[in-house]
Design a protein around this motif. Structure first.
Motif, PDB file in Angstrom:
ATOM      1  N   ASP A 290       3.806 -13.836  -8.477  1.00  0.00           N
ATOM      2  CA  ASP A 290       5.145 -14.081  -9.030  1.00  0.00           C
ATOM      3  C   ASP A 290       6.132 -13.875  -7.875  1.00  0.00           C
ATOM      4  O   ASP A 290       6.226 -12.760  -7.347  1.00  0.00           O
ATOM      5  N   SER A 291       6.850 -14.934  -7.514  1.00  0.00           N
ATOM      6  CA  SER A 291       7.696 -14.813  -6.320  1.00  0.00           C
ATOM      7  C   SER A 291       8.794 -13.762  -6.513  1.00  0.00           C
ATOM      8  O   SER A 291       9.332 -13.243  -5.543  1.00  0.00           O
ATOM      9  N   ARG A 292       9.117 -13.438  -7.759  1.00  0.00           N
ATOM     10  CA  ARG A 292      10.127 -12.398  -7.955  1.00  0.00           C
ATOM     11  C   ARG A 292       9.552 -11.017  -7.641  1.00  0.00           C
ATOM     12  O   ARG A 292      10.265 -10.079  -7.337  1.00  0.00           O
ATOM     13  N   ILE A 293       8.244 -10.893  -7.752  1.00  0.00           N
ATOM     14  CA  ILE A 293       7.612  -9.599  -7.486  1.00  0.00           C
ATOM     15  C   ILE A 293       7.077  -9.542  -6.047  1.00  0.00           C
ATOM     16  O   ILE A 293       7.363  -8.617  -5.308  1.00  0.00           O
ATOM     17  N   GLY A 294       6.342 -10.558  -5.649  1.00  0.00           N
ATOM     18  CA  GLY A 294       5.803 -10.596  -4.283  1.00  0.00           C
ATOM     19  C   GLY A 294       4.563  -9.718  -4.130  1.00  0.00           C
ATOM     20  O   GLY A 294       4.340  -8.812  -4.921  1.00  0.00           O
ATOM     21  N   PRO A 295       3.736 -10.023  -3.114  1.00  0.00           N
ATOM     22  CA  PRO A 295       2.432  -9.371  -3.008  1.00  0.00           C
ATOM     23  C   PRO A 295       2.410  -8.044  -2.251  1.00  0.00           C
ATOM     24  O   PRO A 295       1.418  -7.325  -2.294  1.00  0.00           O
ATOM     25  N   GLN A 296       3.478  -7.686  -1.549  1.00  0.00           N
ATOM     26  CA  GLN A 296       3.377  -6.520  -0.672  1.00  0.00           C
ATOM     27  C   GLN A 296       3.484  -5.198  -1.418  1.00  0.00           C
ATOM     28  O   GLN A 296       4.120  -5.099  -2.450  1.00  0.00           O
ATOM     29  N   PHE A 297       2.853  -4.189  -0.828  1.00  0.00           N
ATOM     30  CA  PHE A 297       2.906  -2.831  -1.394  1.00  0.00           C
ATOM     31  C   PHE A 297       2.372  -2.782  -2.811  1.00  0.00           C
ATOM     32  O   PHE A 297       2.899  -2.082  -3.671  1.00  0.00           O
ATOM     33  N   LEU A 298       1.332  -3.570  -3.062  1.00  0.00           N
ATOM     34  CA  LEU A 298       0.740  -3.561  -4.399  1.00  0.00           C
ATOM     35  C   LEU A 298      -0.740  -3.221  -4.322  1.00  0.00           C
ATOM     36  O   LEU A 298      -1.520  -3.612  -5.181  1.00  0.00           O
ATOM     37  N   LYS A 299      -1.137  -2.504  -3.263  1.00  0.00           N
ATOM     38  CA  LYS A 299      -2.538  -2.125  -3.146  1.00  0.00           C
ATOM     39  C   LYS A 299      -2.734  -0.761  -3.776  1.00  0.00           C
ATOM     40  O   LYS A 299      -2.131   0.225  -3.326  1.00  0.00           O
ATOM     41  N   ALA A 300      -3.588  -0.720  -4.777  1.00  0.00           N
ATOM     42  CA  ALA A 300      -3.870   0.593  -5.361  1.00  0.00           C
ATOM     43  C   ALA A 300      -4.657   1.411  -4.344  1.00  0.00           C
ATOM     44  O   ALA A 300      -5.428   0.868  -3.566  1.00  0.00           O
ATOM     45  N   GLY A 301      -4.451   2.672  -4.332  1.00  0.00           N
ATOM     46  CA  GLY A 301      -5.158   3.504  -3.368  1.00  0.00           C
ATOM     47  C   GLY A 301      -4.874   4.970  -3.610  1.00  0.00           C
ATOM     48  O   GLY A 301      -4.543   5.382  -4.723  1.00  0.00           O
ATOM     49  N   LEU A 302      -5.004   5.691  -2.527  1.00  0.00           N
ATOM     50  CA  LEU A 302      -4.843   7.136  -2.615  1.00  0.00           C
ATOM     51  C   LEU A 302      -3.373   7.536  -2.672  1.00  0.00           C
ATOM     52  O   LEU A 302      -3.048   8.703  -2.828  1.00  0.00           O
ATOM     53  N   GLY A 303      -2.511   6.573  -2.549  1.00  0.00           N
ATOM     54  CA  GLY A 303      -1.085   6.884  -2.581  1.00  0.00           C
ATOM     55  C   GLY A 303      -0.544   7.037  -1.173  1.00  0.00           C
ATOM     56  O   GLY A 303      -1.273   6.907  -0.207  1.00  0.00           O
ATOM     57  N   PHE A 304       0.740   7.322  -1.095  1.00  0.00           N
ATOM     58  CA  PHE A 304       1.355   7.395   0.232  1.00  0.00           C
ATOM     59  C   PHE A 304       1.317   8.812   0.780  1.00  0.00           C
ATOM     60  O   PHE A 304       1.369   9.777   0.044  1.00  0.00           O
ATOM     61  N   GLY A 305       1.182   8.895   2.102  1.00  0.00           N
ATOM     62  CA  GLY A 305       1.299  10.175   2.792  1.00  0.00           C
ATOM     63  C   GLY A 305       2.352  10.006   3.857  1.00  0.00           C
ATOM     64  O   GLY A 305       3.221   9.151   3.736  1.00  0.00           O
TER      65      GLY A 305
END
Ligand code: NAD
Length: 517
Positions: A285-300
């Protein structure tokens, strides 16, 4: 710019060092001096082994600090620190990047001073856990007040609470009454691991000023430094408050996306949904965009958590309780995610790690950096240690042992079960589980089915980074397929980076690690 001949950058850290190097690269007639109180850090910046690992940084430092050698056309894009012999060309220039501990000389000779010191969260006193600790910044401002010549332009590079430019002005007025200084806000948006690339082609540069005519002149002087390599349409002049707040909001929004998708990963694991499929489906969805959508351990790392805390504190101090609560949830979900991951590992061993060796591949807070600050791994280890494993083994291609131990000791009192390895094979040997903590180029997850070794030819050919068919996972991926994946190692850095300890012994072969089910 004609009136800025000499710059002083206070703080030779992850921001100060690379920023100074890139400014020096693009402004060969301007002397750029990086000043730090930490003698060891300055020594390392003056040595062949820089204190931080950033792809492409070595070349730029060698060119600007040592006055020549070579430059490669696309150095900022490669994940190595040594230029490809076929594409480099020798260029010579006078050195214009210097590293020093001499506060008085460095500050008193500067026309422009960048403040790039650390601004961590306060651990005690008013606002502890949320407010920003301004000690380092205030200390630097005091030195500026003591030694700077009248008219020197002061630039906030550090991430600071709103109103800091005014705070600096007030301090300077009190300590050097009647002496004119302009204070600008110029937040840094680089990401560790891609710092050089971000600095070479930033999405935008924000310059906040007082809005007076002197403020605008100062902002123009700073803009013209950037104009050497950044199109003027990407240099935005705003007021200082907007500039300071923009930095906090940018980090809060990025972190919020990570927490959002991680919160969904919890739902996916409890249902039949696959978080990667969900992320792909919504990211198109171009309104959402693909970046920063990787599930993982979270940010450090040293930024997201503290900047959200700072935003929360600002909202609280303005009496905006709901706003503060809203943003604090981004950090809350992040903590939940680390905990969920560690508990998932424990469950696979029936909550009993006695006699077990657990290996963590990657300790830095993310790929391609040596920065161990606020590593999610430290919290995971802390939870695992509750079930008394025989050994927690750690390998990271870039982190320094001392810095890893410092992070671990911040959350764990008893560290005798923790073993840090400089050899990934030893780290994985006889291990009962290997946890891939960062999506570092050297770690690749491969489907368990049959693929438990990589031959030399495979390792030597094609891509260094994770390849799509091997389905790279972000740190500590928790999806439904987690147990189906195991670690495959590849000696990707062997000839590329001087500092990397990944001196593989030929082809890598690791036996599959059976997950206790
Ligand atoms: P850092 O801890 O790596 O470096 C800060 C350096 O400042 C240290 O070497 C310290 O010794 C030095 N210092 C502190 N007080 C000093 C003084 N009075 N005189 C001389 N030197 C002094 O920090 P960093 O990661 O480079 O971050 C710096 C600032 O940039 C922070 O405000 C941070 O929020 C912000 N920022 C960081 C990143 C990032 O990715 N690390 C990105 C954008 C913005």
């Amino acid at each position: 710019p004609s009136d800025v001949r000499k710059i002083c950058v206070i703080g030779a850290g992850y921001v100060g060092g690379p920023t100074a190097a890139v400014i020096a690269l693009h402004n060969p007639k301007v002397g750029v001096e990086v000043l730090d109180r930490d003698h060891r850090r300055i020594e390392r910046w003056n040595s062949a082994h820089l204190p931080i690992h950033e792809p492409g940084l070595n070349e730029i430092v060698r060119l600007t600090r040592d006055g020549a050698i070579f430059s490669a056309s696309s150095e900022s894009e490669r994940d190595s620190d040594r230029p490809d012999n076929s594409s480099h060309h020798v260029s010579r220039r006078g050195p214009n990047l210097f590293f020093t501990c001499d506060t008085q000389v460095s500050i008193s000779t500067a026309d422009m001073i960048f403040l790039a010191v650390n601004t961590p969260t306060k651990t005690s006193g008013v606002g502890a856990g949320r407010a920003t600790n301004m000690r380092a910044l205030d200390g630097a401002v005091k030195d500026v007040a003591l030694y700077a010549k009248p008219g020197t332009i002061i630039v906030e590079k550090s991430t600071v609470p709103c109103g800091t430019a005014q705070r600096i002005r007030n301090m300077l007025d009190a300590l050097r009454p009647g002496v004119p200084f302009e204070v600008l806000s110029n937040p840094e948006f680089l990401s560790e691991g891609t710092a050089v690339k971000n600095l070479m082609s930033p999405d935008r540069v924000i310059i906040g000023s007082s809005g007076t005519s002197a403020g605008k002149l100062a902002a123009d002087a700073l803009a013209s430094l950037y104009a050497g390599w950044i199109p003027s349409s990407q240099i935005l002049q705003v007021n200082a408050w907007s500039s300071e707040l923009s930095k906090l909001v940018a980090n809060a929004m990025l972190a919020q996306r990570i927490s959002s998708i991680n919160s969904i990963s919890a739902i996916c694991e409890a249902t039949g949904a696959d978080v990667e499929e969900v992320a792909r489906s919504i990211g198109l969805d171009s309104r959402i965009g693909p970046q920063f959508l990787k599930a993982g351990l979270g940010f450090g790392g040293s930024c997201f958590r503290k900047d959200i805390a700072s935003l929360t504190y600002l909202a609280e101090s303005l009496g905006l309780e709901e706003v503060a609560h809203y943003w604090s949830q981004v950090n809350a979900i992040n903590i939940m995610q680390r905990d969920r991951f560690a508990r998932k590992v424990l469950r696979r061993f029936n909550e009993n790690l006695s006699g077990k060796k657990i290996t963590l591949m990657g300790f830095a807070f993310k790929r391609n950096t040596s920065d161990a600050r606020e590593s999610p791994a430290a919290d995971v280890i802390s939870t695992l240690l509750d079930e008394q494993p025989n050994e927690i083994a750690i390998f990271d291609p870039y982190c320094v042992e001392e810095e890893m131990m410092q992070e671990i000791k911040a959350v764990i009192a008893e560290t005798s079960f923790i073993q840090i390895y400089t050899d990934p094979y030893e780290a994985c040997k006889d291990s009962n589980a290997i946890l891939v903590m960062t999506d570092c180029d050297q770690f690749r997850n491969a489907p368990l089915r049959g693929v438990h070794s990589i031959t030399t030819s495979e390792a030597d050919s094609s891509s260094i980074g994770p390849s799509p068919d091997l389905r790279p996972q972000q740190a500590g991926y928790l999806g439904n397929d987690f147990a189906k994946y195991m670690l495959a190692l590849q000696p990707s850095c062997v000839d590329n980076c001087p500092d990397c300890r990944w001196k593989a012994r030929g082809p890598v072969s690791i036996e599959p690690v059976e997950w206790a089910r």
